[in-house]
Design an enzyme around this catalytic site. Structure first.
Site, PDB file in Angstrom:
ATOM      1  N   ASP A   1      -5.262   2.806   1.040  1.00 45.00           N
ATOM      2  CA  ASP A   1      -6.270   2.133   0.203  1.00 45.00           C
ATOM      3  C   ASP A   1      -5.790   1.787  -1.208  1.00 45.00           C
ATOM      4  O   ASP A   1      -6.613   1.610  -2.111  1.00 45.00           O
ATOM      5  CB  ASP A   1      -7.546   2.991   0.089  1.00 45.00           C
ATOM      6  CG  ASP A   1      -8.148   3.335   1.433  1.00 45.00           C
ATOM      7  OD1 ASP A   1      -7.638   2.849   2.460  1.00 45.00           O
ATOM      8  OD2 ASP A   1      -9.135   4.085   1.462  1.00 45.00           O
ATOM      9  N   HIS A   2      -4.488   1.694  -1.419  1.00 44.49           N
ATOM     10  CA  HIS A   2      -3.948   1.376  -2.740  1.00 44.49           C
ATOM     11  C   HIS A   2      -3.319  -0.020  -2.685  1.00 44.49           C
ATOM     12  O   HIS A   2      -2.159  -0.168  -2.307  1.00 44.49           O
ATOM     13  CB  HIS A   2      -2.904   2.413  -3.169  1.00 44.49           C
ATOM     14  CG  HIS A   2      -3.426   3.805  -3.229  1.00 44.49           C
ATOM     15  ND1 HIS A   2      -2.611   4.920  -3.241  1.00 44.49           N
ATOM     16  CD2 HIS A   2      -4.695   4.283  -3.268  1.00 44.49           C
ATOM     17  CE1 HIS A   2      -3.347   6.013  -3.294  1.00 44.49           C
ATOM     18  NE2 HIS A   2      -4.617   5.645  -3.313  1.00 44.49           N
ATOM     19  N   LEU A   3      -4.083  -1.021  -3.082  1.00 48.55           N
ATOM     20  CA  LEU A   3      -3.669  -2.409  -2.903  1.00 48.55           C
ATOM     21  C   LEU A   3      -2.894  -2.907  -4.116  1.00 48.55           C
ATOM     22  O   LEU A   3      -3.415  -2.923  -5.235  1.00 48.55           O
ATOM     23  CB  LEU A   3      -4.902  -3.293  -2.683  1.00 48.55           C
ATOM     24  CG  LEU A   3      -5.810  -2.870  -1.528  1.00 48.55           C
ATOM     25  CD1 LEU A   3      -7.042  -3.762  -1.476  1.00 48.55           C
ATOM     26  CD2 LEU A   3      -5.066  -2.896  -0.205  1.00 48.55           C
TER      27      LEU A   3
ATOM     28  N   ASP B   1       0.886  -1.163   0.000  1.00 48.72           N
ATOM     29  CA  ASP B   1       0.000   0.000   0.000  1.00 48.72           C
ATOM     30  C   ASP B   1       0.923   1.213   0.000  1.00 48.72           C
ATOM     31  O   ASP B   1       2.110   1.105   0.326  1.00 48.72           O
ATOM     32  CB  ASP B   1      -0.891  -0.007   1.249  1.00 48.72           C
ATOM     33  CG  ASP B   1      -1.928   1.117   1.258  1.00 48.72           C
ATOM     34  OD1 ASP B   1      -2.138   1.744   0.203  1.00 48.72           O
ATOM     35  OD2 ASP B   1      -2.524   1.365   2.315  1.00 48.72           O
TER      36      ASP B   1
END
Length: 528
Positions: free
Chosen positions: A464-466, A311
């Site tokens: 929230d950046h997977l 992330d």
């Protein structure tokens, strides 16, 4: 004898990536079934849920949170066992998490895709920027991206970069007063403030109205000017895709020759169904995709499924500056500082991006003042004064893929009897070194704006950046998919998720994910 299938292609997940892949396949004349674990909910209902919620800071709160389709903020959804509480704000409904993103639509730089070759850290992509570029253009057209193609988005103040084969589909939104003033003052200190390309339309486009500046992009755009995946779910259905909601995939079935022959899904009433297809596209998010592969025991000969979880884990700074900037007009974010996006420093520490929030600050300001005991007329005066001068900087750091940062199925199960997830995530040394650089910038920002420092030690935060959890690579021994997002182990199974991204950079990965999903559809279309 001809084998009969339920569809040419089954797509699992109706978010931005799955819906774009399904739509492209349907336009090619392929029969497509798309499964969605969550429900369909109209925009007006989400708005009413938001207005009636007492938890305005919880951007998942207006959305369905069913026992068979939890949002990620449900306490049972993730069991954290690492040093960091990994809990990104993911949704399960038709359209997915892009219902409440801020719609940043950056491209990766060519150098981002050669991280190991150029800087000796992390991994390279197995494809280069030129291969992906035409799909970036198609993704921008699909999402209705408004942007400035004359800036150097590497942050080096050179020529327009990265290279483009065509303009953005829409012109950028007008620069707000706050961002005009930030730009002037930051430029004096040598900081390169770059306008953010955004999936928020500046003119009527694809049935969407132009943005009117509600400043409510998170948790929901009230008018649908900002792109959300449900828009392409609708397009896909109109093109002939069969969308099945409240249908949770729990098993991919293997057949002869390493093929995936069926997907099994479960309804809320506990009944099971089996569907067959020639090709399968798993388009769940970067947590749900590896979980499905793991519980199905597929695509994992490399033992990399669920590993390398990344992330843009970040920190933040809050200031009260010396002039009224009036944040809260227009989009919630409009640009950022990219001085640390690319360069030889990446051999030693992560890239760094500072984003300046343009969200309405009144709630945060009011809560702070009340805790300080400010009441009455003084409270009213201070809310106006402090909110007008509020500067909120959100910083993200480039992550490296670490095999120990991983997701595995948990012992605990949901209402359907499907395992939840267990996550081990620790912030790596590469990120920590980048944070030291960012904190030096924080000191400079405070001096530059003659500011009162409200918070400069936020601790590590989710972004929230997977990425990385089903990592892309050329070698089947250390990666899950190849450069086409095709799994090494099963030639008819593709993964349309940002989880394939092997080098995180510092930009939001959604546009890249959509570009890869469109490319998957082209690849499958040529083979059927």
């Amino acid at each position: 004898m001809t084998t009969q299938y339920d569809a040419d292609v089954i797509v699992i997940g109706s978010g931005a990536l799955g819906s774009n892949a399904a739509y492209e396949l349907a336009k090619q004349g392929r029969s497509v079934i798309m499964l969605e674990a969550g429900s369909r909910i109209p925009r007006w209902k989400i708005l009413e849920n938001f207005r009636s919620s007492s938890r305005k800071a919880n951007f998942n709160d207006p959305y369905p949170n069913e026992p068979w389709a939890y949002t990620s903020y449900n306490k049972d959804y993730i069991e954290n066992v690492g040093s960091f509480n990994f809990r990104p704000g993911m949704l399960k409904l038709v359209g997915g998490t892009t219902w409440h993103w801020a719609a940043a639509c950056w491209r990766y730089l060519p150098n981002d895709m050669k991280l190991n070759t150029l800087y000796g850290v992390g991994r390279d992509w197995p494809i280069d920027y030129d291969t992906l570029e035409p799909y970036y253009l198609r993704a921008e057209k699909a999402l209705g991206v408004a942007g400035n193609d004359q800036e150097d988005q590497s942050g080096q103040a050179g020529k327009a970069w990265p290279p483009r084969s065509g303009p953005y589909p829409l012109p950028p939104d007008a620069t707000t007063y706050m961002n005009q003033r930030l730009n002037v003052r930051l430029k004096e200190a040598g900081y390169h403030y770059i306008h953010e390309p955004n999936g928020r339309v500046t003119k009527p486009y694809d049935g969407r109205p132009a943005c009117c500046g509600n400043n409510n992009c998170m948790p929901v755009c009230p008018i649908g000017a900002m792109y959300s995946g449900n828009m392409h779910a609708d397009h896909a259905e109109q093109a002939g895709v069969k969308l099945l909601t409240e249908s949770t995939a729990y098993k991919l079935e293997k057949g002869a020759g390493g093929k995936i022959v069926a997907v099994h899904y479960r309804k809320p009433d506990g009944t099971d169904q089996r569907l067959t297809a020639r090709y399968f596209v798993v388009a769940s998010n970067g947590l749900e995709t590896p979980k499905l592969l793991l519980i199905s025991d597929v695509a994992n000969s490399s033992d990399q499924v669920g590993r390398n979880l990344m992330d843009h884990t970040g920190i933040s700074l809050s200031l009260i500056g010396d002039e009224a900037l009036w944040p809260g007009r227009g989009a919630v974010q409009q640009g950022g500082i990219f001085n640390w996006r690319d360069g030889d420093f990446r051999k030693k520490h992560s890239a760094v991006k500072h984003s300046m929030s343009n969200a309405v600050a009144n709630r945060t300001v009011t809560e702070r003042l009340l805790k300080m005991g400010v009441v009455g007329d003084e409270l009213d005066r201070r809310i106006v004064h402090d909110s007008a001068r509020w500067i909120d900087v959100g910083t993200v750091f480039e992550a490296l893929p670490l095999a120990t940062n991983r997701i595995t199925p948990a012992a605990k199960k949901d209402a359907l009897g499907i395992p939840m997830m267990r996550i081990n995530y620790d912030v790596g040394d590469y990120m920590k070194a980048g944070a030291e650089v960012a904190k030096q910038d924080y000191v400079k920002f405070a001096k530059l704006f003659n500011a009162e420092v409200v918070e400069d030690n936020s601790g590590w935060e989710n972004r929230d950046h997977l990425m990385g959890s089903v990592i892309m690579g050329a070698n089947p021994k250390d990666s899950v998919v190849n450069g086409d997002c095709r799994t090494h182990d099963h030639d008819n199974l593709f993964l349309a998720t940002t989880g394939v991204i092997p080098a995180s950079g510092v930009i939001n990965p959604t546009l890249t994910g959509v570009a890869l999903a469109i490319r998957i559809a082209d690849t499958i279309g040529k083979e059927i």
